[in-house]
Design a protein around this motif. Structure first.
Motif, PDB file in Angstrom:
ATOM      1  N   ILE A 121       2.216 -10.592 -19.899  1.00  0.00           N
ATOM      2  CA  ILE A 121       3.253 -10.179 -18.951  1.00  0.00           C
ATOM      3  C   ILE A 121       2.987 -10.772 -17.570  1.00  0.00           C
ATOM      4  N   LEU A 122       1.735 -10.737 -17.143  1.00  0.00           N
ATOM      5  CA  LEU A 122       1.399 -11.319 -15.836  1.00  0.00           C
ATOM      6  C   LEU A 122       1.636 -12.823 -15.820  1.00  0.00           C
ATOM      7  N   LYS A 123       1.389 -13.483 -16.952  1.00  0.00           N
ATOM      8  CA  LYS A 123       1.661 -14.920 -17.044  1.00  0.00           C
ATOM      9  C   LYS A 123       3.165 -15.183 -16.912  1.00  0.00           C
ATOM     10  N   LEU A 124       3.983 -14.358 -17.576  1.00  0.00           N
ATOM     11  CA  LEU A 124       5.441 -14.485 -17.448  1.00  0.00           C
ATOM     12  C   LEU A 124       5.864 -14.327 -15.991  1.00  0.00           C
ATOM     13  N   LEU A 125       5.279 -13.340 -15.313  1.00  0.00           N
ATOM     14  CA  LEU A 125       5.627 -13.074 -13.921  1.00  0.00           C
ATOM     15  C   LEU A 125       5.022 -14.103 -12.974  1.00  0.00           C
ATOM     16  N   GLY A 126       4.142 -14.946 -13.484  1.00  0.00           N
ATOM     17  CA  GLY A 126       3.548 -16.009 -12.682  1.00  0.00           C
ATOM     18  C   GLY A 126       4.524 -17.137 -12.371  1.00  0.00           C
ATOM     19  N   VAL A 161      13.020 -10.638 -11.902  1.00  0.00           N
ATOM     20  CA  VAL A 161      12.557  -9.273 -12.158  1.00  0.00           C
ATOM     21  C   VAL A 161      12.636  -8.438 -10.887  1.00  0.00           C
ATOM     22  N   LYS A 162      12.314  -9.040  -9.751  1.00  0.00           N
ATOM     23  CA  LYS A 162      12.413  -8.312  -8.478  1.00  0.00           C
ATOM     24  C   LYS A 162      13.866  -7.927  -8.203  1.00  0.00           C
ATOM     25  N   LEU A 163      14.794  -8.830  -8.454  1.00  0.00           N
ATOM     26  CA  LEU A 163      16.214  -8.517  -8.281  1.00  0.00           C
ATOM     27  C   LEU A 163      16.653  -7.411  -9.242  1.00  0.00           C
ATOM     28  N   LEU A 164      16.172  -7.485 -10.480  1.00  0.00           N
ATOM     29  CA  LEU A 164      16.554  -6.498 -11.487  1.00  0.00           C
ATOM     30  C   LEU A 164      15.927  -5.128 -11.216  1.00  0.00           C
ATOM     31  N   ASN A 165      14.946  -5.099 -10.344  1.00  0.00           N
ATOM     32  CA  ASN A 165      14.312  -3.835  -9.979  1.00  0.00           C
ATOM     33  C   ASN A 165      15.324  -2.883  -9.329  1.00  0.00           C
ATOM     34  N   ASN A 166      16.315  -3.445  -8.617  1.00  0.00           N
ATOM     35  CA  ASN A 166      17.303  -2.632  -7.911  1.00  0.00           C
ATOM     36  C   ASN A 166      18.736  -2.858  -8.371  1.00  0.00           C
ATOM     37  N   HIS A 167      18.975  -3.916  -9.131  1.00  0.00           N
ATOM     38  CA  HIS A 167      20.348  -4.297  -9.483  1.00  0.00           C
ATOM     39  C   HIS A 167      20.405  -4.849 -10.899  1.00  0.00           C
ATOM     40  N   ASP A 168      21.434  -4.494 -11.645  1.00  0.00           N
ATOM     41  CA  ASP A 168      21.700  -5.142 -12.925  1.00  0.00           C
ATOM     42  C   ASP A 168      22.398  -6.461 -12.615  1.00  0.00           C
ATOM     43  N   ASP A 201       6.091   0.109 -22.128  1.00  0.00           N
ATOM     44  CA  ASP A 201       4.752   0.637 -21.842  1.00  0.00           C
ATOM     45  C   ASP A 201       4.104  -0.050 -20.642  1.00  0.00           C
ATOM     46  N   TYR A 202       4.501  -1.279 -20.383  1.00  0.00           N
ATOM     47  CA  TYR A 202       3.883  -2.044 -19.300  1.00  0.00           C
ATOM     48  C   TYR A 202       4.711  -2.027 -18.017  1.00  0.00           C
ATOM     49  N   TYR A 203       5.766  -1.197 -18.001  1.00  0.00           N
ATOM     50  CA  TYR A 203       6.582  -1.085 -16.788  1.00  0.00           C
ATOM     51  C   TYR A 203       5.740  -0.690 -15.567  1.00  0.00           C
ATOM     52  N   PRO A 204       4.791   0.261 -15.678  1.00  0.00           N
ATOM     53  CA  PRO A 204       3.986   0.597 -14.489  1.00  0.00           C
ATOM     54  C   PRO A 204       3.250  -0.619 -13.908  1.00  0.00           C
ATOM     55  N   LEU A 205       2.783  -1.516 -14.773  1.00  0.00           N
ATOM     56  CA  LEU A 205       2.124  -2.739 -14.309  1.00  0.00           C
ATOM     57  C   LEU A 205       3.124  -3.626 -13.576  1.00  0.00           C
ATOM     58  N   VAL A 206       4.289  -3.813 -14.189  1.00  0.00           N
ATOM     59  CA  VAL A 206       5.344  -4.635 -13.580  1.00  0.00           C
ATOM     60  C   VAL A 206       5.757  -4.023 -12.241  1.00  0.00           C
ATOM     61  N   ARG A 207       5.947  -2.721 -12.228  1.00  0.00           N
ATOM     62  CA  ARG A 207       6.370  -2.015 -11.008  1.00  0.00           C
ATOM     63  C   ARG A 207       5.341  -2.188  -9.883  1.00  0.00           C
ATOM     64  N   THR A 208       4.070  -2.117 -10.234  1.00  0.00           N
ATOM     65  CA  THR A 208       3.011  -2.299  -9.234  1.00  0.00           C
ATOM     66  C   THR A 208       3.091  -3.693  -8.614  1.00  0.00           C
ATOM     67  N   VAL A 209       3.310  -4.695  -9.445  1.00  0.00           N
ATOM     68  CA  VAL A 209       3.460  -6.065  -8.930  1.00  0.00           C
ATOM     69  C   VAL A 209       4.674  -6.136  -8.007  1.00  0.00           C
ATOM     70  N   LEU A 210       5.801  -5.588  -8.454  1.00  0.00           N
ATOM     71  CA  LEU A 210       7.045  -5.654  -7.682  1.00  0.00           C
ATOM     72  C   LEU A 210       6.940  -4.918  -6.346  1.00  0.00           C
ATOM     73  N   ASP A 211       6.179  -3.832  -6.326  1.00  0.00           N
ATOM     74  CA  ASP A 211       6.021  -3.054  -5.096  1.00  0.00           C
ATOM     75  C   ASP A 211       5.346  -3.849  -3.985  1.00  0.00           C
ATOM     76  N   HIS A 212       4.655  -4.909  -4.341  1.00  0.00           N
ATOM     77  CA  HIS A 212       3.954  -5.735  -3.354  1.00  0.00           C
ATOM     78  C   HIS A 212       4.765  -6.948  -2.907  1.00  0.00           C
ATOM     79  N   LEU A 213       6.001  -7.044  -3.392  1.00  0.00           N
ATOM     80  CA  LEU A 213       6.842  -8.202  -3.069  1.00  0.00           C
ATOM     81  C   LEU A 213       7.946  -7.818  -2.090  1.00  0.00           C
ATOM     82  N   PRO A 214       8.358  -8.782  -1.254  1.00  0.00           N
ATOM     83  CA  PRO A 214       9.477  -8.511  -0.345  1.00  0.00           C
ATOM     84  C   PRO A 214      10.787  -8.425  -1.129  1.00  0.00           C
ATOM     85  N   SER A 215      11.731  -7.697  -0.588  1.00  0.00           N
ATOM     86  CA  SER A 215      13.048  -7.556  -1.210  1.00  0.00           C
ATOM     87  C   SER A 215      13.703  -8.929  -1.366  1.00  0.00           C
ATOM     88  N   GLN A 216      14.440  -9.087  -2.439  1.00  0.00           N
ATOM     89  CA  GLN A 216      15.207 -10.318  -2.678  1.00  0.00           C
ATOM     90  C   GLN A 216      16.704 -10.025  -2.623  1.00  0.00           C
TER      91      GLN A 216
END
Length: 114
Positions: A14-19, A27-34, A82-97
């Motif tokens: 998952i981290l490689k995908l997000l790399g 994914v950052k955009l999808l965090n707040n918007h479909d 199951d890995y959403y908390p990991l993804v969410r943690t990464v996203l929380d450290h990124l600026p809004s898009q």
């Protein structure tokens, strides 16, 4: 508690995908918007097949899910993974898009497939 190598392998995958910058931004955009593929095509100035390939990889990993609305497929972040908390943690450290979607809206291209 001992973490199994399967869990480590999945987290690494998952981290490689997000790399990838494009997928991470998606994914950052999808965090707040479909979003629809057509919106990502406009945002990233990439072909529809290239965007669909990125989304397929994210979907196969369970990071995003798709919902059919008529003939269109709308993507959203899969918070049941199951890995959403990991993804969410990464996203929380990124600026809004969100500015990318605001620019689309100003151009009249937000959800241009509807």
């Amino acid at each position: 508690m001992r973490v199994s190598s399967v869990e480590i392998d999945k987290a690494a995958s998952i981290l490689k995908l997000l790399g990838d910058k494009t997928r991470l931004t998606m994914v950052k955009l999808l965090n707040n918007h479909d979003c629809c593929v057509c919106e990502f095509v406009e945002i990233f100035k990439m072909s529809q097949p290239a965007i669909s390939q990125h989304l397929r990889k994210l979907k196969d990993a369970g990071v995003v899910r798709e919902t059919r609305r008529g003939q269109w497929i709308i993507y959203s972040l899969n918070q049941d993974n199951d890995y959403y908390p990991l993804v969410r943690t990464v996203l929380d450290h990124l600026p809004s898009q969100d500015n990318l979607l605001e620019e689309l809206e100003e151009q009249g291209l937000r959800i241009s497939c509807e």
